[in-house]
Design an enzyme around this catalytic site. Structure first.
Site, PDB file in Angstrom:
ATOM      1  N   GLY A  56       0.837  -1.191   0.000  1.00 24.56           N
ATOM      2  CA  GLY A  56       0.000   0.000   0.000  1.00 24.56           C
ATOM      3  C   GLY A  56       0.872   1.241   0.000  1.00 24.56           C
ATOM      4  O   GLY A  56       2.039   1.187   0.399  1.00 24.56           O
ATOM      5  N   GLN A  61       3.226  10.026   1.007  1.00 25.77           N
ATOM      6  CA  GLN A  61       4.516   9.318   1.013  1.00 25.77           C
ATOM      7  C   GLN A  61       5.368   9.639  -0.209  1.00 25.77           C
ATOM      8  O   GLN A  61       6.568   9.358  -0.221  1.00 25.77           O
ATOM      9  CB  GLN A  61       4.298   7.802   1.096  1.00 25.77           C
ATOM     10  CG  GLN A  61       3.704   7.352   2.420  1.00 25.77           C
ATOM     11  CD  GLN A  61       3.557   5.853   2.476  1.00 25.77           C
ATOM     12  OE1 GLN A  61       2.562   5.305   2.024  1.00 25.77           O
ATOM     13  NE2 GLN A  61       4.564   5.170   2.999  1.00 25.77           N
ATOM     14  N   CYS A 101       6.242   0.141   7.266  1.00 26.72           N
ATOM     15  CA  CYS A 101       5.844   1.268   6.434  1.00 26.72           C
ATOM     16  C   CYS A 101       7.047   1.710   5.606  1.00 26.72           C
ATOM     17  O   CYS A 101       8.147   1.859   6.146  1.00 26.72           O
ATOM     18  CB  CYS A 101       5.372   2.414   7.330  1.00 26.72           C
ATOM     19  SG  CYS A 101       4.889   3.883   6.416  1.00 26.72           S
ATOM     20  N   LEU A 102       6.829   1.934   4.314  1.00 24.69           N
ATOM     21  CA  LEU A 102       7.940   2.337   3.447  1.00 24.69           C
ATOM     22  C   LEU A 102       8.525   3.686   3.870  1.00 24.69           C
ATOM     23  O   LEU A 102       9.672   3.990   3.562  1.00 24.69           O
ATOM     24  CB  LEU A 102       7.480   2.398   1.983  1.00 24.69           C
ATOM     25  CG  LEU A 102       7.112   1.048   1.338  1.00 24.69           C
ATOM     26  CD1 LEU A 102       6.502   1.264  -0.036  1.00 24.69           C
ATOM     27  CD2 LEU A 102       8.313   0.119   1.253  1.00 24.69           C
ATOM     28  N   HIS A 143      -4.187   1.603   7.571  1.00 19.98           N
ATOM     29  CA  HIS A 143      -2.813   2.137   7.605  1.00 19.98           C
ATOM     30  C   HIS A 143      -2.664   3.279   6.593  1.00 19.98           C
ATOM     31  O   HIS A 143      -2.134   4.344   6.916  1.00 19.98           O
ATOM     32  CB  HIS A 143      -1.831   0.993   7.300  1.00 19.98           C
ATOM     33  CG  HIS A 143      -0.388   1.398   7.213  1.00 19.98           C
ATOM     34  ND1 HIS A 143       0.588   0.890   8.045  1.00 19.98           N
ATOM     35  CD2 HIS A 143       0.260   2.254   6.383  1.00 19.98           C
ATOM     36  CE1 HIS A 143       1.759   1.438   7.745  1.00 19.98           C
ATOM     37  NE2 HIS A 143       1.591   2.258   6.723  1.00 19.98           N
ATOM     38  N   GLU A 144      -3.150   3.051   5.370  1.00 19.82           N
ATOM     39  CA  GLU A 144      -2.991   4.087   4.326  1.00 19.82           C
ATOM     40  C   GLU A 144      -3.853   5.314   4.611  1.00 19.82           C
ATOM     41  O   GLU A 144      -3.424   6.442   4.397  1.00 19.82           O
ATOM     42  CB  GLU A 144      -3.309   3.514   2.942  1.00 19.82           C
ATOM     43  CG  GLU A 144      -2.435   2.349   2.489  1.00 19.82           C
ATOM     44  CD  GLU A 144      -0.953   2.524   2.754  1.00 19.82           C
ATOM     45  OE1 GLU A 144      -0.447   3.663   2.707  1.00 19.82           O
ATOM     46  OE2 GLU A 144      -0.281   1.506   3.024  1.00 19.82           O
ATOM     47  N   HIS A 147      -2.261   7.645   6.953  1.00 22.53           N
ATOM     48  CA  HIS A 147      -1.270   8.545   6.342  1.00 22.53           C
ATOM     49  C   HIS A 147      -1.905   9.867   5.916  1.00 22.53           C
ATOM     50  O   HIS A 147      -1.263  10.922   5.970  1.00 22.53           O
ATOM     51  CB  HIS A 147      -0.658   7.902   5.083  1.00 22.53           C
ATOM     52  CG  HIS A 147       0.518   7.004   5.368  1.00 22.53           C
ATOM     53  ND1 HIS A 147       1.704   7.480   5.861  1.00 22.53           N
ATOM     54  CD2 HIS A 147       0.692   5.673   5.197  1.00 22.53           C
ATOM     55  CE1 HIS A 147       2.569   6.473   5.987  1.00 22.53           C
ATOM     56  NE2 HIS A 147       1.979   5.355   5.597  1.00 22.53           N
TER      57      HIS A 147
HETATM   58 CO    CO Z   1       2.849   3.488   5.561  1.00 21.16          CO
END
Ligand code: CO
Length: 176
Positions: A56, A61, A101-102, A143-144, A147
């Protein structure tokens, strides 16, 4: 002679920003009109997510504070979701998973979330849609969407662990 290159549909991998970049902590704006610009952003986000082996990715991000996310938990060929202005309209149960998380590389955090959610969103054609999700997909969507409100998995860790992590990333970048 001059050669002119026409690049058609060139989805581009974008750079992923990481904690503690302040853009990750902002509340993102609603997308007001669904057009080519947002579609291009979403396609680039898909490319970026796949390139970095994520399941995701949210627009902040890649440094864009707009309410847009992509999710693909890769259970099948047609699991890719590209969502504009996603909103959780109902949720139920409790699920705890270890999440990465990236934008917070090298950190895994156990996060408590709803086990089931219903998310309302606009698809890439601007059509209002709804999806019911459970398990990993429900967790990924929450989660997304977090963000988009400036929330990160690192918010849930202790002060000490957070400080250690911040020091580690600064050191890795050669900052003090
Ligand atoms: Co993330």
């Amino acid at each position: 002679m001059q050669t002119i290159y026409i690049i058609v549909n060139s989805d581009m991998k974008r750079e992923i920003i990481t904690y503690p970049n302040p853009l990750l902590l902002k509340i993102s704006d609603e997308v007001e009109a669904v057009g080519d610009e947002i579609r291009e952003l979403l396609d680039d986000m898909v490319e970026t997510m796949y390139a970095d082996d994520g399941i995701g990715l949210a627009a902040p991000q890649v440094g864009i504070n707009l309410r847009a996310i992509v999710v693909d938990i890769r259970k099948g060929d047609s699991d890719l979701l590209q969502m504009i202005n996603p909103e959780i309209i109902s949720s139920d149960g409790i699920e705890i998973m270890e999440e990465g998380c990236l934008s917070v590389p090298g950190m895994l955090v156990r996060v408590e979330r709803a086990a089931e959610v219903v998310v309302r969103y606009l698809n890439i054609n601007g059509k209002e849609s709804e999806i019911e999700a459970e398990g990993l997909l429900a967790v990924a969507l929450q989660h997304e969407i977090d963000h988009l409100d400036g929330r990160l998995i690192i918010d849930g860790v202790s002060r000490l662990k957070k400080d250690l992590y911040t020091r580690k990333v600064k050191k890795a970048r050669g900052e003090r």
